[in-house]
Design an enzyme around this catalytic site. Structure first.
Site, PDB file in Angstrom:
ATOM      1  N   GLU A   1       0.806  -1.222   0.000  1.00 33.84           N
ATOM      2  CA  GLU A   1       0.000   0.000   0.000  1.00 33.84           C
ATOM      3  C   GLU A   1       0.841   1.274   0.000  1.00 33.84           C
ATOM      4  OE1 GLU A   1      -0.506  -2.568   2.016  1.00 33.84           O
ATOM      5  OE2 GLU A   1      -2.620  -3.190   1.931  1.00 33.84           O
TER       6      GLU A   1
ATOM      7  N   PHE B   1     -10.988  -7.159  14.333  1.00 36.21           N
ATOM      8  CA  PHE B   1      -9.939  -7.636  13.430  1.00 36.21           C
ATOM      9  C   PHE B   1      -9.643  -6.568  12.378  1.00 36.21           C
ATOM     10  CE2 PHE B   1      -8.753  -9.918   9.463  1.00 36.21           C
ATOM     11  CZ  PHE B   1      -7.497 -10.345   9.893  1.00 36.21           C
ATOM     12  N   GLN B   2      -8.396  -6.271  12.198  1.00 40.63           N
ATOM     13  CA  GLN B   2      -7.906  -5.253  11.254  1.00 40.63           C
ATOM     14  C   GLN B   2      -8.543  -3.880  11.487  1.00 40.63           C
ATOM     15  OE1 GLN B   2      -8.050  -6.944   7.227  1.00 40.63           O
ATOM     16  NE2 GLN B   2      -5.954  -7.690   7.523  1.00 40.63           N
TER      17      GLN B   2
ATOM     18  N   LYS C   1     -17.150  -0.738   6.563  1.00 44.41           N
ATOM     19  CA  LYS C   1     -17.676  -1.820   5.732  1.00 44.41           C
ATOM     20  C   LYS C   1     -19.174  -1.675   5.479  1.00 44.41           C
ATOM     21  CE  LYS C   1     -18.005  -6.818   6.056  1.00 44.41           C
ATOM     22  NZ  LYS C   1     -18.176  -7.862   7.059  1.00 44.41           N
TER      23      LYS C   1
ATOM     24  N   MET D   1      24.211   9.044   2.154  1.00 38.64           N
ATOM     25  CA  MET D   1      24.161  10.342   2.817  1.00 38.64           C
ATOM     26  C   MET D   1      24.489  10.211   4.298  1.00 38.64           C
ATOM     27  SD  MET D   1      23.927  13.492   2.318  1.00 38.64           S
ATOM     28  CE  MET D   1      22.965  14.184   0.965  1.00 38.64           C
TER      29      MET D   1
END
Lengths: 164, 559
Positions: free
Chosen positions: B48, B110-111, B160, B469
């Site tokens: 993502e 969940f999630q 959802k 760097m």
């Protein structure tokens, strides 16, 4: 130089608005002394009264950042207005083996109200500006303050007087 | 009509033709609608974070709003780096996230994560949709907020049940309903007048521009302005491309790895006209010694950018294009022959150079070669670190929106997905990510995306085997104690490219640089080129962090 400013913020009454304001202060490293929130005459709008401290550049930045929030409708820098402010404090004072007459005298001078009495303590309500509440707490310090809660300052600008 | 369909219809009303994203449990009803969607092209990424940077690259290269989509929980948190990157650089993206059903919010379902809470400090605004029928208005508001004023990311969190919920009819609002949001585009006339007075008095003016000039498409006005008042112009990293590299008044980038002549000019100037820039610490160095003789006029659409770091003399809140138009109509022609002569001397005395000593290819030479061969319309993204600074210094940009780089956040792993997003938006242009061997590995999985959609992005890896760097700072300021910056031999990039179905080349000899670049530019698929550069090459000149702009370190001074 550190200064104190009372800022009034009108915001849309959306969920999460308080978190946006509080989050702004913490993420930008601004100092907040008190914050009072409540509905206004219009239920779609809340008014937050914020007392902030900082140098001039920081205070200016605070006002700009508050203005930048999408939910903000209006920011009023009270220090530029003619306004009244009040705070309410509830103070539970120890009264065990103490001179109650003297205490009642102080409460009377400060136009305080006794809200609750018990054998060993009193709960007093004091309203006023910051200084007034501070002087009261100093005076009753000798009795012993068991607990204290303050609402934070709320403020409103005065209406323009007619025919100036 | 289901909420998911309402969402897609709303996006189409905003002109969305592309979404970069990844599916997940709470998004099933939305993906069910995307399955039949004809007008919006969906790009399935491999992580993502890639989607968020692709939306950003799409936005930076076009000026349109980029859109990315991720599921709840880890999908949403994976977008966070890309959202913060867009926020720091004021890039308009709309990030859509799935959320658990409203009845589950707050239950540690969940999630589930509180993504509006997590992103609050890194978005211009965000929404948690609480009713399916609110979707059109929220989408309208989100696109309006993202693309107007000082642009920035807006997140919409979609539970959802809100996506699955039925709404009777779809009506798209004509206007946003944002009572308190009114960006100020027109400058105050009084401030313009004061600015004109100051400009007319100035003997050593300098114009310092940033990304705001690009956001406002004020290119023409800016060139007219600097020519009319004969002021040299220097740019931040994000302002690169606004002024063609070969413009006689152009001083290149200022700040930590800016040109000496830009920094000297700033330090000696008596007037700085800052336009769409924000006095970032990489630009100013030590604020106390920054431009000690200069008055400052600061033009910005965001009032919070003004007097945030440095107290300015004349603030002008407004859109850069409008402000410049007003200034142009008020101001008389000015000439500063002595000042320009002095700057020309500095330019001659302190050009950007690089030595050709040491083993391996010179990264600056590779950047120059790419610049020479890619043509003026090529879009160049970078990762972060030395690769980014060498590109900023040595690539010859002549047009805006051709240089995509994470300036504010400094996000390693930005360049490659941003290049993919830019390629999607500009299918006919050559898009090249100039990368380091460290940062390319942060989103290298997007090779699969580039191959799958046949996006012929080129990646030029300046491979020195170091996190260059950081190694440079360790060399200069930490006694060469190279703590965890050696990443040599970590991977065979050619094999990686081939494994994903892209083309891969390794270049170790100078005579092959041009040949391989030409060949790569002609291949109609993604190409990864592994340039083995000299290991301990540094970026010069340099103002040490917190130092003053007039004290720049140079390679020769340390030898």
């Amino acid at each position: 130089m550190e200064k104190k400013k009372t800022i009034s913020v009108m915001v849309e009454n959306h969920p999460g608005v308080l978190a946006r304001i509080a989050g702004l202060f913490s993420s930008r490293n601004f100092n907040i002394e008190s914050l009072a929130v409540g509905e206004t005459e219009d239920p779609a709008t809340s008014r937050m009264t914020i007392v902030a401290t900082g140098d001039e550049l920081v205070l200016e930045q605070i006002i700009k950042q508050l203005n930048k929030l999408i939910d903000t409708l209006k920011v009023i820098d009270m220090s530029k207005e003619d306004y009244v402010e009040r705070e309410l404090a509830l103070i539970k004072i120890n009264t065990e083996d103490k001179n109650l007459t003297h205490l009642m005298h102080i409460i009377h001078i400060f136009k305080g109200k006794v809200l609750d009495t018990a054998t060993d303590s009193l709960i007093v309500e004091i309203t006023g500006n910051d200084d007034r509440i501070n002087s009261f707490t100093q005076l009753v310090q000798t009795f012993g303050i068991k607990e204290m809660v303050r609402t934070g300052i709320v403020a409103l600008t005065r209406s323009k007087k007619q025919k100036e | 009509m289901r909420g998911a369909k309402i969402l897609l219809e709303s996006l189409k009303k905003e002109g969305v033709d592309t979404i970069f994203g990844y599916p997940g449990g709470v998004l099933l009803s939305l993906f069910d609608e995307i399955y039949n969607e004809k007008e919006i092209k969906f790009y399935l990424v491999r992580h993502e974070q890639g989607a968020s940077h692709m939306a950003d690259g799409y936005a930076r290269s076009t000026g349109k709003v980029g859109v990315c989509l991720a599921t709840s929980g880890p999908g949403a948190t994976n977008l966070v780096t890309g959202i913060a990157t867009a926020y720091m650089d004021s890039i308009p993206i709309v990030a859509l996230t799935g959320q658990v059903a409203t009845s589950h919010i707050g239950n540690d379902a969940f999630q589930e994560v509180d993504i509006t809470g997590i992103t609050r400090p890194i978005v211009k605004h965000n929404y948690l949709v609480r009713n399916s029928k609110d979707i059109p208005q929220i989408v309208k508001n989100a696109f309006h907020i993202a693309s107007t004023g000082r642009p920035g990311p807006v997140l919409i969190d979609l539970p959802k049940d809100i996506l699955a919920g039925e709404v009777e009819s779809f009506v798209y609002p004509e206007t946003p309903n944002l009572l308190g949001y009114k960006p100020k585009y027109e400058p105050n006339k009084m401030q313009i007048k004061k600015a004109v007075e100051l400009i007319e008095k100035a003997k050593k003016p300098i114009v310092y521009i940033g990304g705001g000039v690009i956001a406002s498409s004020a290119y023409e006005e800016l060139l007219k302005f600097i020519e009319k008042i004969e002021a040299p112009v220097t740019t931040t990293l994000l302002g690169i491309g606004v002024v063609p590299y070969n413009h006689p008044l152009y001083l290149g980038m200022l700040g930590m790895h800016g040109t000496k002549y830009a920094n000297y000019a700033i330090q000696e100037s008596d007037l700085i006209i800052a336009i769409g820039a924000r006095f970032d610490d990489r630009v100013t160095g030590d604020v106390k010694t920054f431009a000690p003789h200069a008055d400052i006029i600061h033009i910005d659409i965001d009032p919070t950018s003004i007097s945030k770091i440095i107290r300015v003399d004349i603030p002008i809140v407004g859109d850069a294009k409008n402000v410049l138009k007003d200034l142009l109509s008020e101001i008389k022609e000015k000439r500063h022959p002595e000042w320009i002569e002095r700057i020309m001397q500095w330019k001659k005395q302190h050009p950007l150079t690089f030595s050709c000593a040491g083993e391996g290819l010179k990264p600056q030479m590779i950047v120059e070669k790419i610049s020479e061969l890619a043509g003026p319309d090529a879009i160049i993204s970078t990762e972060v670190g030395q690769n980014q600074m060498w590109t900023a210094q040595f690539y010859k940009f002549t047009k805006p929106r051709k240089f995509l780089s994470s300036g504010g956040l400094g996000t390693m792993g930005y360049g490659f997905p941003a290049a993919i997003g830019a390629q999607v938006a500009n299918p006919d242009k050559l898009v090249i990510d100039i990368a380091g061997d460290g940062s390319i590995q942060m989103n290298i999985q997007e090779l699969a995306t580039a191959v799958k959609y046949n996006l012929p992005v080129k990646v030029a890896i300046l491979n020195n085997g170091w996190l260059g760097m950081v190694r440079q700072w360790q060399e200069l300021f930490f006694g060469k104690r190279y703590s965890y910056t050696d990443i040599s031999g970590s991977v065979d990039f050619v094999k990686i490219a081939e494994a994903y179905g892209a083309a891969g080349f390794k270049v170790e000899k100078e005579q092959n640089v041009e040949k391989v670049l030409k060949e790569a530019f002609n291949i109609k698929k993604p190409v990864l080129i592994d340039f083995h550069i000299c290991g301990e090459e540094n970026v010069w000149p340099m103002v040490p962090a917190g130092g003053s702009l007039h004290n720049m370190l140079e390679e020769t001074e340390l030898a």
